[in-house]
Design a protein around this motif. Structure first.
Motif, PDB file in Angstrom:
ATOM      1  N   PHE A 212      -1.284  -1.935  -5.450  1.00 22.62           N
ATOM      2  CA  PHE A 212      -0.125  -2.692  -5.909  1.00 22.62           C
ATOM      3  C   PHE A 212       0.670  -1.892  -6.931  1.00 22.62           C
ATOM      4  O   PHE A 212       0.147  -0.976  -7.563  1.00 22.62           O
ATOM      5  N   SER A 213       1.923  -2.297  -7.104  1.00 21.58           N
ATOM      6  CA  SER A 213       2.814  -1.570  -8.006  1.00 21.58           C
ATOM      7  C   SER A 213       2.389  -1.658  -9.466  1.00 21.58           C
ATOM      8  O   SER A 213       2.814  -0.861 -10.287  1.00 21.58           O
TER       9      SER A 213
ATOM     10  N   ASP B 201       6.934 -10.178  -9.049  1.00 24.26           N
ATOM     11  CA  ASP B 201       7.676  -9.018  -8.545  1.00 24.26           C
ATOM     12  C   ASP B 201       6.778  -7.867  -8.105  1.00 24.26           C
ATOM     13  O   ASP B 201       7.250  -6.760  -7.871  1.00 24.26           O
TER      14      ASP B 201
ATOM     15  N   PHE C 187       3.068 -10.887  -1.447  1.00 24.20           N
ATOM     16  CA  PHE C 187       2.258  -9.954  -2.239  1.00 24.20           C
ATOM     17  C   PHE C 187       1.701 -10.649  -3.480  1.00 24.20           C
ATOM     18  O   PHE C 187       0.578 -10.398  -3.890  1.00 24.20           O
ATOM     19  N   GLU C 188       2.516 -11.522  -4.079  1.00 28.23           N
ATOM     20  CA  GLU C 188       2.063 -12.192  -5.304  1.00 28.23           C
ATOM     21  C   GLU C 188       0.788 -12.996  -5.028  1.00 28.23           C
ATOM     22  O   GLU C 188      -0.165 -12.971  -5.818  1.00 28.23           O
TER      23      GLU C 188
ATOM     24  N   HIS D  89       6.360  -5.667   4.315  1.00 27.10           N
ATOM     25  CA  HIS D  89       7.787  -5.931   4.121  1.00 27.10           C
ATOM     26  C   HIS D  89       8.115  -5.756   2.637  1.00 27.10           C
ATOM     27  O   HIS D  89       7.907  -6.670   1.836  1.00 27.10           O
ATOM     28  N   ALA D  90       8.613  -4.570   2.286  1.00 25.39           N
ATOM     29  CA  ALA D  90       8.845  -4.271   0.871  1.00 25.39           C
ATOM     30  C   ALA D  90       9.933  -5.159   0.269  1.00 25.39           C
ATOM     31  O   ALA D  90       9.802  -5.631  -0.857  1.00 25.39           O
ATOM     32  N   LYS D  91      11.002  -5.396   1.039  1.00 23.82           N
ATOM     33  CA  LYS D  91      12.128  -6.159   0.481  1.00 23.82           C
ATOM     34  C   LYS D  91      11.767  -7.605   0.201  1.00 23.82           C
ATOM     35  O   LYS D  91      12.138  -8.162  -0.827  1.00 23.82           O
ATOM     36  N   THR D  92      11.059  -8.225   1.130  1.00 25.31           N
ATOM     37  CA  THR D  92      10.716  -9.636   0.945  1.00 25.31           C
ATOM     38  C   THR D  92       9.343  -9.794   0.286  1.00 25.31           C
ATOM     39  O   THR D  92       8.881 -10.901   0.081  1.00 25.31           O
ATOM     40  N   ARG D  93       8.717  -8.666  -0.039  1.00 28.25           N
ATOM     41  CA  ARG D  93       7.422  -8.669  -0.727  1.00 28.25           C
ATOM     42  C   ARG D  93       6.403  -9.544  -0.011  1.00 28.25           C
ATOM     43  O   ARG D  93       5.852 -10.484  -0.565  1.00 28.25           O
TER      44      ARG D  93
ATOM     45  N   SER E  12       4.675  -5.376  -5.916  1.00 26.50           N
ATOM     46  CA  SER E  12       4.810  -4.945  -4.526  1.00 26.50           C
ATOM     47  C   SER E  12       3.588  -4.111  -4.147  1.00 26.50           C
ATOM     48  O   SER E  12       2.767  -3.772  -4.998  1.00 26.50           O
TER      49      SER E  12
END
Length: 137
Positions: A83-84, A65, A37-38, A17-21, A67
C-alpha cells in the motif's frame, strides 16, 4: 496450511483500479467485485493490524486515500499488496478476498461502528506506534 477450501472461488482475473482505488476480482462464473483499497487496508490480515489475539487489533484510520502501489501473488492461494502508506505485510488469501468482496456492507458497518465506539474519526491520522493517545484540535 492456507485457509483455502474447495468452496473458495479463485479469481480468474485481478485488476488494480488506481483511479477509483479498488481491486477488481473477476471469477469464472462471470461475477466480478470491486473491493475498495481502504476496506482491504483496514481489514489487513497482518499482525500489525490484527494483533496477536482478540482485543489486540489496531484500529486503522486515515486510509481513505490509500492506494496499492504493487501486488504480488503468494503461491496459488493469496495476494500480497504493498500500500501507498508502506504497509506490505498483509497476506490476503482467496478466502479473505472473497469475504471482503461479498460482505462489504457488513464490514463497512462494523468498521464504522468500531470507529464510533472508539470516538475516532475515519480520516484521523494514525497515531505513531507507541504514541500517547492524546486529542489535539
Amino acid at each position: 496450511m492456507s485457509g483455502l477450501t474447495s468452496q473458495t472461488p479463485v479469481p480468474t482475473g485481478i485488476v488494480v483500479h488506481a483511479k477509483t482505488r479498488a481491486l477488481e476480482l473477476q471469477y469464472a462464473d462471470g461475477a466480478s467485485y470491486r473491493i475498495p483499497f481502504e476496506l482491504m487496508r483496514v481489514y489487513s490480515p497482518s499482525a500489525e493490524v490484527r494483533g496477536h489475539g482478540p482485543g489486540q487489533e489496531t484500529l486503522q484510520t486515515g486510509k481513505r486515500d490509500v492506494s496499492i502501489v504493487s501486488i504480488e501473488g503468494v503461491g496459488n492461494y493469496a495476494l500480497q499488496p504493498t500500500f501507498s502508506d508502506g504497509h506490505s505485510t498483509g497476506i490476503y488469501s482467496w478466502d479473505l478476498l472473497y469475504e471482503l468482496a461479498t460482505r462489504q456492507d457488513d464490514l463497512w458497518r462494523a468498521y464504522l461502528d468500531k470507529l464510533a465506539a472508539a470516538g475516532v474519526e475515519r480520516d484521523a491520522p494514525m497515531a505513531a506506534p507507541g504514541a500517547a493517545r492524546g486529542h489535539c484540535h
